[in-house]
Enzyme design. Structure first.
Site, PDB file in Angstrom:
ATOM      1  N   SER A  79       0.835  -1.186   0.000  1.00  0.00           N
ATOM      2  CA  SER A  79       0.000   0.000   0.000  1.00  0.00           C
ATOM      3  C   SER A  79       0.883   1.253   0.000  1.00  0.00           C
ATOM      4  O   SER A  79       1.722   1.394  -0.888  1.00  0.00           O
ATOM      5  CB  SER A  79      -0.971  -0.045   1.185  1.00  0.00           C
TER       6      SER A  79
ATOM      7  N   ASP B  75      -8.926  -5.762  -5.690  1.00  0.00           N
ATOM      8  CA  ASP B  75      -8.531  -4.696  -4.782  1.00  0.00           C
ATOM      9  C   ASP B  75      -9.303  -3.443  -5.177  1.00  0.00           C
ATOM     10  O   ASP B  75      -8.966  -2.772  -6.150  1.00  0.00           O
ATOM     11  CB  ASP B  75      -7.024  -4.442  -4.881  1.00  0.00           C
TER      12      ASP B  75
ATOM     13  N   HIS C 166      -7.063  -6.150  -1.246  1.00  0.00           N
ATOM     14  CA  HIS C 166      -5.911  -5.284  -1.038  1.00  0.00           C
ATOM     15  C   HIS C 166      -4.760  -6.020  -0.373  1.00  0.00           C
ATOM     16  O   HIS C 166      -4.946  -6.747   0.604  1.00  0.00           O
ATOM     17  CB  HIS C 166      -6.330  -4.088  -0.179  1.00  0.00           C
TER      18      HIS C 166
END
Length: 609
Positions: free
Chosen positions: A213, A329, A360
């Site tokens: 991320s 995601d 994710h």
């Protein structure tokens, strides 16, 4: 006699030296991968220390170069035996904590399109963590395998100076400074205000970065500087463009699961740095730069967003790239990795991409990561660069068992144009046959109804749904679907949302089809000409809105139908204007290009009884 004694002494010393040399710990490699080494594997013997690396920027208003807080964990042999090792480096804005879940932190989405957002709550972050450890992530994995692990807090977070900029230049230059320090080109100090230097004498200068991320964004940010020594990166679900994260084709769109988040919200969420510097940072970065340029009124692309799109900065990049992302995601969407992978290939950078079918996060199999870092940091010729370029985890397969492909999208995929035919308020048809004079159909916006509810309804005036015949064979799609929607609106502004779904909807998690959403996309009809400048829609006038849906690679099983759903506001992602906007679709000028492995023949063959 003396000569013989001298010879024995020389032989003894030589033998002892050889034994001692053999006893020195060094990395071990098997099958092209670094293996755990017993001498490196005792955490109680690891050396852990922290320092501050001086950067080339000042972003907190004190007229001094900002310093980044860095922690190091390394095998004792880097101190006792002069062993030099490569570095696995992870940087993050999250290590020192984030803002509490406060009511009013997010922007309200209950607003009319084009309205100015109301003021929201600005929470303070309480910094956590104790020196000298910033984070323990990756240490137990890589130190035993002959690496040094380095962590740093990004600007304006933890004990790092400066201001968060959410994709600004300092978030690229900060990790660059750390890599420069690991190569002897920048200065490190024992304390935040000390002049006592620390040198990375134990580093080979070869660095690999990874993270998930935001922590996966920073490796890419560093790589775009072209810094010498950054040999390889493995970004996992990285945000590669803040516009693509918070906007979609001119539309204000939230990341999935964070309705109402925007770039200024993320600023408040991560700003855990020096409390004394926060008022200056808030005024200059959040209240002047971010607030003045993010433009929630129109959602248009501008210079501010362009400066926070790493695709625009890739020319200097040369670090070998292994991307990882999930096709489902809906937070950091799969286009983020694909666009960077595609450009890296065009630049001749060694590149591979790993996609899985989940949400994710999710790293590549450890063996892939190990071989990637072994090849580029230790220099072991394991031929990883000659492997398949794309690795896709097939439906219901385990993540560590991906299927290899020549590339992504699948080179055998070809766009097939699908046309729509009448059926509202029930379902119309979606097929390769183009019929003329089909007329128009109209839907009414109602943001209170979830997309899944619209997709599963037998009939609804709030969406238009067009479905293919039932598949009699599995169908493999791979790549990016493009759609053109010809529409008119009875209001000057409207949301436009598109889902491609697999029907019937299946709630059985053990079934072969586990996710009915194939892909999605959103656009602002006002931006039908350009995402940089929209114009008010004229009542009764039709506009052709063309945009791409999210990349996908999916095998849709026999027994399913492919459904194209067109609706207005998406409850989970867009703003929620008052119900009532009517969108009228010209069926003759609306079409979908679907990337099918095997092309039109494969698609039509999949429909044969």
């Amino acid at each position: 006699m003396k000569l013989n004694l001298l010879s024995l002494i020389v032989a003894f010393v030589t033998t002892l030296g050889c034994i001692q040399a053999q006893d020195k710990a060094t990395p071990i490699f098997e099958n092209g991968e670094a293996q755990p080494v017993k001498a490196f594997s005792n955490p109680s013997e690891w050396i852990t220390h922290d320092l501050w690396v001086e950067t080339e920027f000042n972003t907190d208003g004190d007229d001094k170069p900002d310093r980044m807080h860095v922690s190091v964990t390394r095998p004792k042999q880097t101190e006792t035996e002069g062993l030099k090792l490569p570095v696995i480096y992870v940087s993050s804005p999250y290590f020192a904590g984030v803002a509490p879940d406060t009511d009013g932190l997010f922007h309200s989405v209950e607003v009319e399109l084009g309205d100015t957002p109301k003021e929201r709550v600005h929470p303070e972050v309480t910094r956590r963590g104790k020196r000298p450890v910033i984070s323990k992530s990756h240490i137990n994995t890589w130190v035993p395998r002959g690496y040094i692990v380095v962590h740093s807090s990004s600007p304006g977070t933890g004990l790092s100076q400066g201001s968060p900029s959410l994709g600004g230049d300092n978030e690229s230059l900060a990790p660059k400074a750390v890599i420069d320090w690991l190569n002897g080109r920048a200065k490190g100090y024992t304390e935040i205000d000390s002049n006592e230097e620390v040198k990375a004498t134990w580093s080979t200068g070869k660095v690999g970065m990874t993270g998930t991320s935001y922590n996966g964004t920073i490796p890419l940010a560093a790589a775009t500087t072209g810094v010498e020594g950054l040999e390889a990166i493995i970004p996992i679900a990285p945000n590669t463009s803040y516009y693509h994260y918070y906007r979609s084709n001119g539309l204000v769109r939230s990341p999935g699961g964070y309705l109402g988040e925007d770039i200024d919200v993320l600023y408040d969420f991560i700003h855990s740095g020096d409390e004394a510097k926060r008022p200056y940072n808030n005024k200059t970065m959040r209240d002047e730069i971010l607030a003045a340029n993010m433009d929630r009124e129109t959602g248009d692309y501008n210079e501010f967003w362009a400066s926070r799109d790493y695709l625009n900065d890739m020319k200097p990049m040369k670090a070998a790239l292994l991307m990882s992302h999930g096709f489902n995601d809906w937070n950091v969407m799969p286009e983020h990795s694909y666009r960077i992978y595609k450009q890296a290939k065009e630049q001749g950078i060694p590149s591979q991409i790993f996609y899985h079918q989940n949400g994710h996060g999710g790293p590549p199999p450890f063996s892939m990561m190990n071989k990637w870092f072994t090849r580029y940091l230790h220099g072991i010729e394991n031929n990883v660069e000659d492997n398949a370029k794309a690795w896709i985890v097939r439906e219901n397969d385990k993540r560590d068992n991906p299927t290899s492909y020549e590339d992504y999208p699948n080179p055998e995929a070809k766009p097939v144009t699908l046309y729509i035919n009448t059926g509202a308020p029930k379902a119309g048809t979606l097929s390769t046959t183009k019929l003329d004079n089909k007329g128009t159909e109209t839907l009414q916006d109602d943001a209170s109804i979830a997309g899944a509810e619209l997709a599963t309804a037998k009939e609804s005036k709030h969406r238009l749904l067009y479905v293919t015949p039932t598949l009699t064979k599995d169908l493999h799609i791979s790549g990016v679907s493009d759609i053109t929607v010809s529409l008119s609106s009875n209001t000057p502004a409207a949301n436009l949302s598109v889902w491609l779904v697999s029907l019937p909807w299946n709630e059985d998690k053990k079934a072969k089809i586990t996710d009915n959403i194939i892909t999605r996309g959103w656009a602002d009809p006002q931006n039908y000409k350009s995402i940089s400048k929209g114009e008010a829609l004229k009542k009764g006038e039709f506009y052709d809105v063309t945009f791409s849906l999210q990349p996908d690679d999916q095998i849709i099983p026999e027994g399913q139908q492919i459904g194209l759903m067109i609706f207005s506001s998406d409850k989970e992602f867009t703003l929620h204007p008052k119900p009532g906007t009517a969108l009228t679709i010209d069926l003759d000028k609306t079409s979908l290009n679907l990337p099918v492995v095997g092309g039109k023949d494969a698609l039509e063959n999949a429909f044969k009884q």
